[in-house]
Design a protein around this motif. Structure first.
Motif, PDB file in Angstrom:
ATOM      1  N   LYS A 157       0.599  -1.155   0.214  1.00  2.29           N
ATOM      2  CA  LYS A 157      -0.069   0.408   0.166  1.00  2.29           C
ATOM      3  C   LYS A 157       0.556   0.869  -0.145  1.00  2.29           C
ATOM      4  N   TRP A 158       0.537   2.423  -0.935  1.00  4.22           N
ATOM      5  CA  TRP A 158       0.943   3.429  -0.573  1.00  4.22           C
ATOM      6  C   TRP A 158       0.834   5.020  -0.103  1.00  4.22           C
ATOM      7  N   ARG A 211      10.471   4.646   4.081  1.00  5.95           N
ATOM      8  CA  ARG A 211      10.029   5.270   3.828  1.00  5.95           C
ATOM      9  C   ARG A 211      11.497   6.129   4.806  1.00  5.95           C
ATOM     10  N   CYS A 247      -3.668   6.339   3.411  1.00  3.73           N
ATOM     11  CA  CYS A 247      -3.369   5.293   2.372  1.00  3.73           C
ATOM     12  C   CYS A 247      -3.763   5.294   1.578  1.00  3.73           C
ATOM     13  N   ASP A 298       9.510   2.913  -4.931  1.00  5.09           N
ATOM     14  CA  ASP A 298      10.024   3.091  -3.240  1.00  5.09           C
ATOM     15  C   ASP A 298       8.992   4.168  -3.174  1.00  5.09           C
ATOM     16  N   MET A 299       9.136   5.605  -3.448  1.00  7.54           N
ATOM     17  CA  MET A 299       9.254   6.639  -2.761  1.00  7.54           C
ATOM     18  C   MET A 299       9.019   7.958  -3.906  1.00  7.54           C
ATOM     19  N   ILE A 343       5.441  10.911  -1.788  1.00  4.62           N
ATOM     20  CA  ILE A 343       4.752   9.139  -1.201  1.00  4.62           C
ATOM     21  C   ILE A 343       4.917   8.389  -1.204  1.00  4.62           C
ATOM     22  N   PHE A 344       4.862   7.281  -0.768  1.00  5.49           N
ATOM     23  CA  PHE A 344       5.964   5.978  -0.186  1.00  5.49           C
ATOM     24  C   PHE A 344       5.247   4.411  -0.216  1.00  5.49           C
ATOM     25  N   LYS A 345       5.879   2.975  -0.354  1.00  7.89           N
ATOM     26  CA  LYS A 345       4.874   2.245   0.141  1.00  7.89           C
ATOM     27  C   LYS A 345       5.368   1.786   1.669  1.00  7.89           C
ATOM     28  N   GLU A 346       4.479   1.355   2.246  1.00  4.35           N
ATOM     29  CA  GLU A 346       4.183   1.341   3.786  1.00  4.35           C
ATOM     30  C   GLU A 346       6.366   1.293   4.230  1.00  4.35           C
ATOM     31  N   GLU A 357      -3.903   4.763  -2.925  1.00  2.06           N
ATOM     32  CA  GLU A 357      -2.801   4.621  -4.259  1.00  2.06           C
ATOM     33  C   GLU A 357      -2.756   5.693  -4.798  1.00  2.06           C
TER      34      GLU A 357
END
Length: 279
Positions: A105-106, A156, A117, A205-206, A150-153, A119
């Motif tokens: 999740k982004w 970070r 949280c 990823d980010m 914005i980044f994937k959980e 997309e």
């Protein structure tokens, strides 16, 4: 140059909540300004405070039986355990948070500390359109100047570092710096070195945005909502809308209706106590 007004929080504190109620909701823990935790049933939001029912015949904050408080007795609303907790006493209500899973999740992180949280859908005209996973929020449009990134959980690191340019960090650790020109068809368009480079979102990823100093935290009273999908939203004003619905008036002037079932905690900011984490 990105020219967007910040999301300024403007609160008329006495009218923070409309006189309305939500369906009785058990399983909450109330924290008041005496730092005591009490199990309650959340019954509604009033102009003068939070309406709750204490689940055990215990000492209630501000009552004559409360030796730790010098506040006036809380008003009764039909039962000795039904009380309205004034906003001068209220710190937080919360309940256990279920594990929402959401691998991959982004997260959209705002400079104010709020987070969504879901997309990323598109980037156009310095606006990010983000589809949230929280019930009732759906798609939200956010000025990029108000975004940290914005980044994937799962990734970070370095999110809080100040940057003069936008930055796209790939899953393999490589990165590109420049200006984010847009996002569509599953690709981020990055302007760097005099050319536009399309980057597949599945490799990213980010996405970190240049720091602009916009959207600073407000010192006005407000309420922070933590949702079941781990999203966090700060509302300047909240209105109950029928059974189990809350209308959040956000600081940019927009409104969002959320289901009470999706709310895991409500915390007062800049109220009777200032938490170190918010300073």
């Amino acid at each position: 140059m990105r020219m967007f007004a910040g999301w300024m929080v403007a609160v008329c504190f006495v009218s923070l909540f409309a006189r309305s109620s939500v369906a009785a909701d058990q399983g909450w823990t109330l924290t008041t300004d005496d730092f005591l935790h009490r199990p309650v049933e959340l019954r509604g939001f009033l102009v003068e405070g939070l309406k709750v029912r204490f689940l055990t015949p215990a000492t209630v904050p501000g009552s004559a039986t409360d030796p730790s408080s010098t506040a006036a007795s809380a008003p009764s609303t039909g039962s000795e355990n039904d009380l309205t907790i004034s906003y001068e006493q209220f710190l937080k209500v919360s309940r256990p948070t279920a594990n929402s899973g959401g691998a991959g999740k982004w997260v959209a992180l705002l400079v104010t500390g709020d987070r969504l949280c879901g997309e990323p859908i598109s980037i156009h005209d310095d606006q990010l359109t983000f589809k949230t996973s929280a019930q009732g929020l759906d798609e939200m449009s956010i000025p990029m100047r108000l975004l940290t990134g914005i980044f994937k959980e799962s990734a970070r690191a370095g999110i809080a570092t100040e940057r003069a340019e936008d930055k796209v960090v790939l899953a393999n650790g490589d990165y590109l710096s420049g200006i984010i020109a847009g996002k569509a068809d599953g690709k981020v368009q990055m302007q760097t070195g005099g050319q536009t480079v399309p980057v597949g979102l599945y490799t990213v990823d980010m996405i970190l945005f240049a720091t602009t100093g916009g959207g600073k935290k407000s010192s006005d009273p407000s309420f922070r909502f933590e949702l079941g999908d781990k999203s966090i939203l700060t509302a300047a004003r909240v209105v109950s809308k029928g059974t189990n619905l809350l209308e959040l008036h956000l600081a940019d002037g927009s409104t969002r209706t959320i289901h009470m079932e999706s709310v895991m905690s409500i915390e007062q900011l800049n109220g009777p106590v200032a938490w170190l984490s918010t300073m």
